[in-house]
Design an enzyme around this catalytic site. Structure first.
Site, short mmCIF file in Angstrom:
data_model
loop_
_atom_site.label_atom_id
_atom_site.label_comp_id
_atom_site.label_asym_id
_atom_site.label_seq_id
_atom_site.Cartn_x
_atom_site.Cartn_y
_atom_site.Cartn_z
CD GLU A 29 -0.82 0.80 3.62
OE1 GLU A 29 -1.28 1.91 3.32
OE2 GLU A 29 -0.79 0.36 4.78
CE LYS A 162 -3.31 2.48 11.73
NZ LYS A 162 -3.65 1.71 10.55
N1 PSU Z 1 -0.48 0.97 9.07
C1 PSU Z 1 0.65 1.68 9.25
N2 PSU Z 1 0.67 2.97 8.86
C2 PSU Z 1 -0.39 3.53 8.21
C3 PSU Z 1 -1.56 2.77 7.98
C4 PSU Z 1 -1.57 1.50 8.45
O1 PSU Z 1 1.64 1.16 9.76
O2 PSU Z 1 -0.30 4.67 7.81
C5 PSU Z 1 -2.72 3.33 7.20
C6 PSU Z 1 -3.27 2.24 6.29
O3 PSU Z 1 -3.20 2.70 4.97
C7 PSU Z 1 -4.68 2.03 6.76
C8 PSU Z 1 -5.03 3.41 7.24
O4 PSU Z 1 -5.51 1.57 5.73
O5 PSU Z 1 -3.83 3.79 7.93
C9 PSU Z 1 -6.27 3.39 8.11
O6 PSU Z 1 -6.75 4.67 8.20
P1 PSU Z 1 -8.23 4.95 8.72
O7 PSU Z 1 -8.21 4.54 10.16
O8 PSU Z 1 -8.45 6.42 8.49
O9 PSU Z 1 -9.13 4.10 7.87
#
Ligand code: PSU
Ligand code: MN
Length: 306
Positions: A29, A162
């Site tokens: 990604e 996370k």
């Molecule tokens: N994991 C990481 N760093 C990130 C992300 C995930 O180590 O930046 C990103 C991913 O792209 C994930 C996004 O899809 O954060 C999720 O964001 P939100 O909670 O706004 O959906």
């Protein structure tokens, strides 16, 4: 019809050749590059992840949106643009039609990378931590979750959700929507910066072959939902619980005070925690990304019986 037959998906020559020859391909990604990691570590890490996948004998396919085209496999200049331009949007699934119509440049989240990878015919995707159910009163659920529940023929390799999230609620969500969670060399759901969460996985796999066998069974069943293979952060890079609790509490309080929400929330929390932990969470993030890319490449080969 695969979307790769459509003009909006652009496979790099290398990725197209690997897919045609049915060789192992690993999707990566780009939100983590553009918004998840600081410069200059972001570009270094993006390049390193591709090298790691190659060293394992698979083909990396970093996914991002450039000029409204959904690019699968980036060249050096494109990768650099995503990492350094500063004007790259965070594109989740809801943004895909607008990005295509308006020729946007954007980095793809787990949700939108999943959507594009699946349509390109890629079976394995590596990331850091998936999004999930956020803490706090307002129900804020990452689009990563429903997209993972919907995807077919896809293994997503990650280090769990996370730790900034509500992990028990995220675990429940995955169960409700039938997403199979495999612990790779572990019996508990990893918690991103930490190796364990106290929450169960559905099955444990200790080798790429074991994970690959579950993936093949899932593909054969035609069962919807990505197979979530969760790999704990390498032991040497795990962030001590005390540091995590403290920096997370401070970051959450600051987000609340400043009214940070929506798509800004995850990048905000990650960057504040890195500043407040003296870079410990950043080092963990990079270590787990590298490790996950390696495991994903090994599983990609196992899935096709190589
Ligand atoms: N994991 C990481 N760093 C990130 C992300 C995930 O180590 O930046 C990103 C991913 O792209 C994930 C996004 O899809 O954060 C999720 O964001 P939100 O909670 O706004 O959906
Ligand atoms: Mn959200």
């Amino acid at each position: 019809m695969l979307m790769s037959d459509l003009n909006v998906i652009r496979l790099s020559p290398e990725v197209e050749e690997a897919l045609k020859a049915k060789r192992a391909v690993v999707a990566l990604e780009s939100t983590v590059i553009a918004h998840g990691l600081p410069r200059p570590q972001n570009l270094e890490t993006a390049r390193r992840l591709e090298q790691i996948v190659r060293a394992e004998g698979a083909t990396p396919a970093t996914i991002a949106i450039l000029g409204g085209k959904f690019c699968v496999g980036l060249d050096n200049a494109q990768l650099e643009q995503i990492a350094t331009s500063g004007d790259v949007k965070k594109i989740s699934c809801r943004d895909l039609p607008v990005a295509a119509a308006r020729n946007w440049d954007g980095a793809t989240t787990v949700a939108s990378t999943t959507w594009i990878a699946e349509r390109a015919g890629i079976n394995v995707f590596a990331t850091g931590g998936i999004g999930g159910v956020h803490r706090g009163a307002l129900p804020d659920v990452s689009a990563d979750l429903p997209e993972l529940a919907r995807a077919v023929r896809l293994v997503v390799v990650c280090s769990g959700a996370k730790s900034v999230l509500d992990l028990p609620a995220t675990r429940e969500w995955l169960e409700t929507y039938g997403v199979t969670v495999v612990g790779y060399g572990c019996d508990e759901l990893p918690a991103f910066y930490a190796r364990a969460s106290g929450l169960p996985v559905d099955a444990r796999a200790d080798t790429p072959e074991e994970a690959g066998a579950i993936a093949r069974a899932q593909f054969d069943l035609g069962k919807e939902g990505a197979l979530l293979v969760c790999v704990p952060v390498p032991e040497a890079s795990e962030v001590p619980a005390g540091v995590l609790d403290e920096t997370l509490a401070a970051a959450l309080a600051e987000a609340e005070r400043e009214g940070v929400g929506g798509r800004e929330l995850t990048p905000f929390l990650l960057s504040r925690m890195s500043q407040q932990s003296g870079g410990a969470t950043l080092r963990a993030n990079i270590a787990l990304l590298e490790n996950n890319a390696r495991v994903a490449a090994q599983i990609a080969k196992a899935v096709i019986g190589q």
